[in-house]
Scaffold this motif. Structure first.
Motif, short mmCIF file in Angstrom:
data_model
loop_
_atom_site.label_atom_id
_atom_site.label_comp_id
_atom_site.label_asym_id
_atom_site.label_seq_id
_atom_site.Cartn_x
_atom_site.Cartn_y
_atom_site.Cartn_z
N SER A 96 0.84 -1.19 0.00
CA SER A 96 0.00 0.00 0.00
C SER A 96 0.88 1.25 0.00
CB SER A 96 -0.89 0.00 1.24
OG SER A 96 -0.09 0.13 2.41
N ILE A 97 0.27 2.37 -0.30
CA ILE A 97 1.01 3.63 -0.24
C ILE A 97 1.51 3.87 1.18
CG2 ILE A 97 0.75 6.15 -0.39
CD1 ILE A 97 1.14 4.85 -3.09
N LEU A 125 3.04 12.49 7.44
CA LEU A 125 1.87 13.15 6.86
C LEU A 125 2.23 13.93 5.60
CD1 LEU A 125 -0.06 14.40 10.02
CD2 LEU A 125 -0.72 12.57 8.45
N ASP A 126 3.37 14.62 5.63
CA ASP A 126 3.81 15.36 4.45
C ASP A 126 4.08 14.41 3.28
OD1 ASP A 126 3.59 17.84 5.66
OD2 ASP A 126 5.69 17.88 6.30
N LEU A 127 4.71 13.27 3.55
CA LEU A 127 4.96 12.29 2.49
C LEU A 127 3.65 11.73 1.94
CD1 LEU A 127 8.05 10.30 3.77
CD2 LEU A 127 7.90 11.64 1.68
N MET A 128 2.67 11.54 2.81
CA MET A 128 1.37 11.04 2.34
C MET A 128 0.69 12.05 1.42
SD MET A 128 0.75 7.94 3.42
CE MET A 128 -1.02 7.67 3.45
N THR A 151 2.99 8.68 -7.64
CA THR A 151 4.09 8.25 -8.52
C THR A 151 5.45 8.55 -7.90
OG1 THR A 151 3.94 10.35 -9.71
CG2 THR A 151 2.75 8.46 -10.65
N VAL A 152 5.54 9.63 -7.14
CA VAL A 152 6.80 9.98 -6.47
C VAL A 152 7.10 8.98 -5.36
CG1 VAL A 152 8.02 11.74 -5.12
CG2 VAL A 152 6.55 12.43 -7.03
N VAL A 153 6.11 8.75 -4.51
CA VAL A 153 6.29 7.82 -3.38
C VAL A 153 6.57 6.41 -3.89
CG1 VAL A 153 5.09 6.73 -1.43
CG2 VAL A 153 4.93 9.20 -1.77
N SER A 154 5.80 5.95 -4.86
CA SER A 154 6.02 4.58 -5.35
C SER A 154 7.36 4.45 -6.07
CB SER A 154 4.87 4.12 -6.25
OG SER A 154 4.78 4.91 -7.41
N GLY A 155 7.79 5.51 -6.75
CA GLY A 155 9.10 5.47 -7.41
C GLY A 155 10.24 5.32 -6.42
N ILE A 156 10.19 6.09 -5.33
CA ILE A 156 11.23 6.00 -4.31
C ILE A 156 11.19 4.61 -3.65
CG2 ILE A 156 12.05 6.90 -2.09
CD1 ILE A 156 10.84 9.64 -2.98
N ALA A 157 9.99 4.17 -3.25
CA ALA A 157 9.86 2.87 -2.59
C ALA A 157 10.32 1.73 -3.50
CB ALA A 157 8.42 2.66 -2.15
#
Length: 115
Positions: free
Chosen positions: A57-58, A85-88, A93-99
């Protein structure tokens, strides 16, 4: 020396650099660093997100970034609930790319065959 201690002594903890072009400034892409994902890290993620390996999940991706992201100097980049919270609030696409970069330490069969 027992096998566990010998393995610990041989363990390499080289960090990987991840460029985040979406967080770029005048100097170029923002760079963060992370150490390899360990069994301990994965265990912590699975406690909070049981399906992390089948369908992350995100929230699981954000937790991974909070756990692993470091500055060039090795300091944790995200340390508070407010950081999470800021990352959420970032684009998925940014979060999933880093992960994906953090999870992506296993080579594919195609990559192995090229070597």
């Amino acid at each position: 020396m027992g096998l566990a201690k010998e393995l610990r002594a041989r363990r390499k903890q080289s960090r990987r650099k991840i460029d985040v072009v979406e967080w770029a400034d005048d100097e170029g892409p923002f760079s963060l660093y992370c150490r390899p994902l360990t069994c301990y890290d994965l265990n912590e993620l699975q406690k909070r997100h049981p399906q992390v390996m089948q369908n992350p999940s995100i929230a699981a991706m954000v937790d991974l970034i909070v756990m692993k992201a470091e500055s060039k100097d090795g300091d944790k980049l995200f340390t508070s609930a407010e950081d999470k919270l800021d990352l959420m609030g970032e684009e998925t696409t940014v979060v999933s790319g880093i992960a994906n970069e953090m999870f992506g330490t296993i080579e594919s069969i195609e990559d192995v065959e090229k070597n």
